[in-house]
Design a protein around this motif. Structure first.
Motif, PDB file in Angstrom:
ATOM      1  N   VAL A 126       0.835  -1.198   0.000  1.00 52.11           N
ATOM      2  CA  VAL A 126       0.000   0.000   0.000  1.00 52.11           C
ATOM      3  C   VAL A 126       0.874   1.255   0.000  1.00 52.11           C
ATOM      4  CG1 VAL A 126      -1.511   1.398   1.474  1.00 52.11           C
ATOM      5  CG2 VAL A 126      -2.115  -0.964   0.950  1.00 52.11           C
ATOM      6  N   ALA A 127       1.942   1.228   0.786  1.00 53.77           N
ATOM      7  CA  ALA A 127       2.849   2.382   0.846  1.00 53.77           C
ATOM      8  C   ALA A 127       3.434   2.677  -0.533  1.00 53.77           C
ATOM      9  CB  ALA A 127       3.968   2.116   1.857  1.00 53.77           C
ATOM     10  N   ARG A 128       3.802   1.633  -1.267  1.00 52.24           N
ATOM     11  CA  ARG A 128       4.351   1.833  -2.607  1.00 52.24           C
ATOM     12  C   ARG A 128       3.284   2.349  -3.574  1.00 52.24           C
ATOM     13  NH1 ARG A 128       6.609  -3.330  -1.755  1.00 52.24           N
ATOM     14  NH2 ARG A 128       5.434  -4.218  -3.511  1.00 52.24           N
ATOM     15  N   ALA A 129       2.062   1.855  -3.401  1.00 53.84           N
ATOM     16  CA  ALA A 129       0.976   2.300  -4.280  1.00 53.84           C
ATOM     17  C   ALA A 129       0.662   3.778  -4.085  1.00 53.84           C
ATOM     18  CB  ALA A 129      -0.277   1.459  -4.027  1.00 53.84           C
ATOM     19  N   VAL A 130       0.641   4.216  -2.830  1.00 55.01           N
ATOM     20  CA  VAL A 130       0.367   5.625  -2.533  1.00 55.01           C
ATOM     21  C   VAL A 130       1.504   6.496  -3.073  1.00 55.01           C
ATOM     22  CG1 VAL A 130       0.084   7.327  -0.700  1.00 55.01           C
ATOM     23  CG2 VAL A 130      -1.107   5.123  -0.566  1.00 55.01           C
ATOM     24  N   ALA A 131       2.735   6.018  -2.916  1.00 54.39           N
ATOM     25  CA  ALA A 131       3.878   6.758  -3.444  1.00 54.39           C
ATOM     26  C   ALA A 131       3.817   6.871  -4.969  1.00 54.39           C
ATOM     27  CB  ALA A 131       5.184   6.072  -3.024  1.00 54.39           C
ATOM     28  N   ASP A 132       3.100   5.937  -5.581  1.00 52.95           N
ATOM     29  CA  ASP A 132       2.935   5.931  -7.031  1.00 52.95           C
ATOM     30  C   ASP A 132       1.763   6.806  -7.477  1.00 52.95           C
ATOM     31  OD1 ASP A 132       3.863   4.724  -9.581  1.00 52.95           O
ATOM     32  OD2 ASP A 132       1.833   3.856  -9.630  1.00 52.95           O
ATOM     33  N   GLY A 133       1.123   7.474  -6.522  1.00 50.06           N
ATOM     34  CA  GLY A 133       0.031   8.381  -6.847  1.00 50.06           C
ATOM     35  C   GLY A 133      -1.345   7.744  -6.813  1.00 50.06           C
ATOM     36  N   ARG A 134      -1.471   6.556  -6.270  1.00 50.12           N
ATOM     37  CA  ARG A 134      -2.748   5.853  -6.212  1.00 50.12           C
ATOM     38  C   ARG A 134      -3.393   6.003  -4.836  1.00 50.12           C
ATOM     39  NH1 ARG A 134      -2.474   1.690 -10.556  1.00 50.12           N
ATOM     40  NH2 ARG A 134      -0.361   1.832 -11.450  1.00 50.12           N
ATOM     41  N   THR A 135      -4.693   5.763  -4.783  1.00 52.37           N
ATOM     42  CA  THR A 135      -5.425   5.685  -3.516  1.00 52.37           C
ATOM     43  C   THR A 135      -6.008   4.279  -3.437  1.00 52.37           C
ATOM     44  OG1 THR A 135      -5.998   8.033  -3.693  1.00 52.37           O
ATOM     45  CG2 THR A 135      -7.200   6.715  -2.063  1.00 52.37           C
ATOM     46  N   PRO A 136      -5.240   3.313  -2.957  1.00 52.75           N
ATOM     47  CA  PRO A 136      -5.641   1.909  -3.051  1.00 52.75           C
ATOM     48  C   PRO A 136      -6.769   1.527  -2.096  1.00 52.75           C
ATOM     49  CG  PRO A 136      -3.578   2.098  -1.848  1.00 52.75           C
ATOM     50  CD  PRO A 136      -3.893   3.468  -2.371  1.00 52.75           C
ATOM     51  N   ILE A 137      -7.490   0.495  -2.496  1.00 56.35           N
ATOM     52  CA  ILE A 137      -8.538  -0.105  -1.661  1.00 56.35           C
ATOM     53  C   ILE A 137      -8.091  -1.524  -1.321  1.00 56.35           C
ATOM     54  CG2 ILE A 137     -10.941  -0.848  -1.556  1.00 56.35           C
ATOM     55  CD1 ILE A 137     -11.582   1.347  -3.599  1.00 56.35           C
ATOM     56  N   VAL A 138      -8.085  -1.837  -0.040  1.00 57.38           N
ATOM     57  CA  VAL A 138      -7.720  -3.179   0.432  1.00 57.38           C
ATOM     58  C   VAL A 138      -9.014  -3.923   0.752  1.00 57.38           C
ATOM     59  CG1 VAL A 138      -6.416  -4.536   2.093  1.00 57.38           C
ATOM     60  CG2 VAL A 138      -5.565  -2.279   1.378  1.00 57.38           C
ATOM     61  N   ILE A 139      -9.259  -5.005   0.023  1.00 54.77           N
ATOM     62  CA  ILE A 139     -10.482  -5.787   0.189  1.00 54.77           C
ATOM     63  C   ILE A 139     -10.132  -7.134   0.820  1.00 54.77           C
ATOM     64  CG2 ILE A 139     -12.466  -6.828  -0.974  1.00 54.77           C
ATOM     65  CD1 ILE A 139     -11.902  -4.877  -3.316  1.00 54.77           C
ATOM     66  N   TYR A 140     -10.805  -7.472   1.888  1.00 54.06           N
ATOM     67  CA  TYR A 140     -10.605  -8.777   2.518  1.00 54.06           C
ATOM     68  C   TYR A 140     -11.735  -9.714   2.099  1.00 54.06           C
ATOM     69  CZ  TYR A 140      -6.908  -6.833   5.411  1.00 54.06           C
ATOM     70  OH  TYR A 140      -5.743  -6.258   5.843  1.00 54.06           O
ATOM     71  N   GLU A 141     -11.350 -10.953   1.749  1.00 52.96           N
ATOM     72  CA  GLU A 141     -12.334 -11.995   1.459  1.00 52.96           C
ATOM     73  C   GLU A 141     -12.279 -13.099   2.512  1.00 52.96           C
ATOM     74  OE1 GLU A 141     -13.155 -13.675  -2.200  1.00 52.96           O
ATOM     75  OE2 GLU A 141     -13.321 -11.792  -3.312  1.00 52.96           O
ATOM     76  N   SER A 142     -11.249 -13.121   3.314  1.00 53.80           N
ATOM     77  CA  SER A 142     -11.092 -14.156   4.335  1.00 53.80           C
ATOM     78  C   SER A 142     -12.245 -14.116   5.327  1.00 53.80           C
ATOM     79  CB  SER A 142      -9.764 -13.955   5.078  1.00 53.80           C
ATOM     80  OG  SER A 142      -8.672 -13.934   4.177  1.00 53.80           O
ATOM     81  N   THR A 143     -12.713 -15.287   5.745  1.00 57.88           N
ATOM     82  CA  THR A 143     -13.824 -15.365   6.686  1.00 57.88           C
ATOM     83  C   THR A 143     -13.368 -14.975   8.086  1.00 57.88           C
ATOM     84  OG1 THR A 143     -14.814 -17.144   5.402  1.00 57.88           O
ATOM     85  CG2 THR A 143     -15.592 -16.863   7.663  1.00 57.88           C
TER      86      THR A 143
END
Length: 423
Positions: free
Chosen positions: A108-125
């Motif tokens: 996520v840190a790398r994605a934000v540094a790349d100018g993105r606003t990432p969404i983290v989606i969990y599918e685990s129960t």
């Protein structure tokens, strides 16, 4: 609408993550990450040991594969599909999802540094609250960023049924949720792009988490009722299958059956809900009662089989070790418990399964799979898991596997009355 140039990374490529990643790769630039290097190597060669994705489809996929988080490109979506097991005390074990969250935090840190606003989606129960109360702080700590500002959360409970070729990821309704209405829209658009079954927008992340955990708890409780009546009818000398055949003629009778409740979901998820209930000071009587019945079923069956053998220990062939028919999935197999209970009663056990991985069976349960088991005879032949290969053998072949006064036992009533013993 979601941008088709969006990048997606799926963390965990097991029964849940791989079909999801392959489906996403048809629409988006998708990377699949699994820490098991051997798994990545097999998938790169087109081999999926879970049997969910065939070789041609795997080789044709544009999915990028890696076991190194540093090789994952900055993404707009990170989807976590790692296992959430229980420990020996039947308490939720969140170690794997915590570890995955730490890995995602770095990405996520790398994605934000790349100018993105990432969404983290969990599918685990998980039980309600885990995504926001446990995972989010880990993501913040590792990334040094603020959840709800620099990155956002979503939750979409997995609904993969191993071996099910009808309810696949591209056909089922996906429950989706997001930290904000805008995030919910993006999560909904992402999953809408890969399934014809549409999406259901849950009221909140906690509601979506809760929906998943009660789906399997409900099935567990209904199967527990079937197992209890099987025990009652056994004392009466009644065939449970004869009773169910009659009862199912009523239009609103629920079509559940007795049996061993294994696998990663139904035998595990109720403990997540009961754990959270107990933390809140509530005694989850119904949930734990169902678990108690189902967890004790293997021992009860072993005792019944021992009695069917007139209380004499003998040679036993157990056909099938996986948790359900026609899949290689050995997770939480209750057949292993049945084998252990029969062995404790003095029986000499041979196990055969054409779908199970021999190394995994040895590692997980200390059991050796015997490929030559069908060339000998036994005092008791138990069809524990009705794989298609066994059903195709025919009734005479089962009888030929027994000694002169041997017994054919059918745990799931799959032989249509051609067995000496069944529930």
């Amino acid at each position: 609408m979601i941008n088709t140039s969006s990048a997606v990374t799926v963390i965990g490529l097991g029964y849940v993550g791989l079909p999801l990643a392959v489906a996403l790769a048809k629409q988006f630039a998708t990377t699949g990450l699994d820490v098991n290097a051997a798994r990545i190597s097999e998938l790169s060669e087109g081999h999926d040991r879970t049997g969910e994705i065939d070789r041609d489809r795997m080789l044709a996929s544009t999915l990028s594969l890696t076991c190194d988080p540093a090789q994952c490109p900055p993404s707009d979506f990170y989807i976590v599909t790692v296992p959430t097991p229980i420990d020996e005390a039947n308490r939720p074990d969140l170690a794997i999802v915590r570890s995955a969250s730490r890995t995602v935090g770095e990405m996520v840190a790398r994605a934000v540094a790349d100018g993105r606003t990432p969404i983290v989606i969990y599918e685990s129960t998980v039980y309600p609250g885990v995504t926001e109360e446990i995972c989010a702080p880990i993501l913040e700590e590792v990334s040094g960023l603020t959840c709800g500002k620099d990155f956002f959360l979503g939750y979409s409970p997995e609904r993969i049924n191993p071996g099910d070729r009808e309810h696949t990821i591209d056909k089922i309704t996906k429950v989706v949720s997001g930290q904000t209405p805008e995030v919910l829209d993006k999560v909904a658009d992402l999953y809408s792009a890969i399934t014809s079954g549409g999406v259901f927008r849950a009221a909140s992340i906690r509601a979506a988490e809760a929906a998943k955990v009660i789906e399997n708890a409900q099935r567990d409780i209904n199967i527990a009722f079937m197992n209890e009546i099987a025990q009652i009818f056994g004392k009466m000398g009644l065939s449970t299958w004869d009773v169910l055949e009659a009862a199912r003629t009523k239009w609103n009778f629920l079509p559940f059956s007795p049996g061993l409740v294994g696998g990663h979901c139904i035998g595990v998820d109720p403990y997540y809900l009961s754990h959270r209930a107990e933390e809140l000071g509530h005694d989850p009587k119904v949930i734990l009662a169902g678990r108690g019945v189902n967890d004790g079923m293997a021992g009860w069956v072993a005792q019944r089989l021992h009695e069917a053998c007139s209380g004499r220990a003998g040679s036993v062939l157990v056909l099938g070790l996986t948790f359900k028919e026609d899949v290689p999935d050995l997770r939480n197999s209750k057949v292993a418990d049945l084998v252990a209970s029969l062995a404790a009663l003095g029986h000499d056990i041979t196990v055969h399964d054409p779908h199970a991985d021999a190394a995994e069976a040895q590692h997980e349960y200390g059991l050796t799979l015997d490929d030559g088991a069908l060339d000998r005879t036994y005092d008791l032949v138990l069809l524990a898991v009705p794989h298609r290969e066994y059903l195709d053998m025919g009734h005479d072949r089962f009888r030929a596997l027994t000694t002169a006064d041997g017994i054919v036992a059918d745990l799931k009533g799959a032989l249509g009355g051609h067995a000496d013993w069944t529930l």
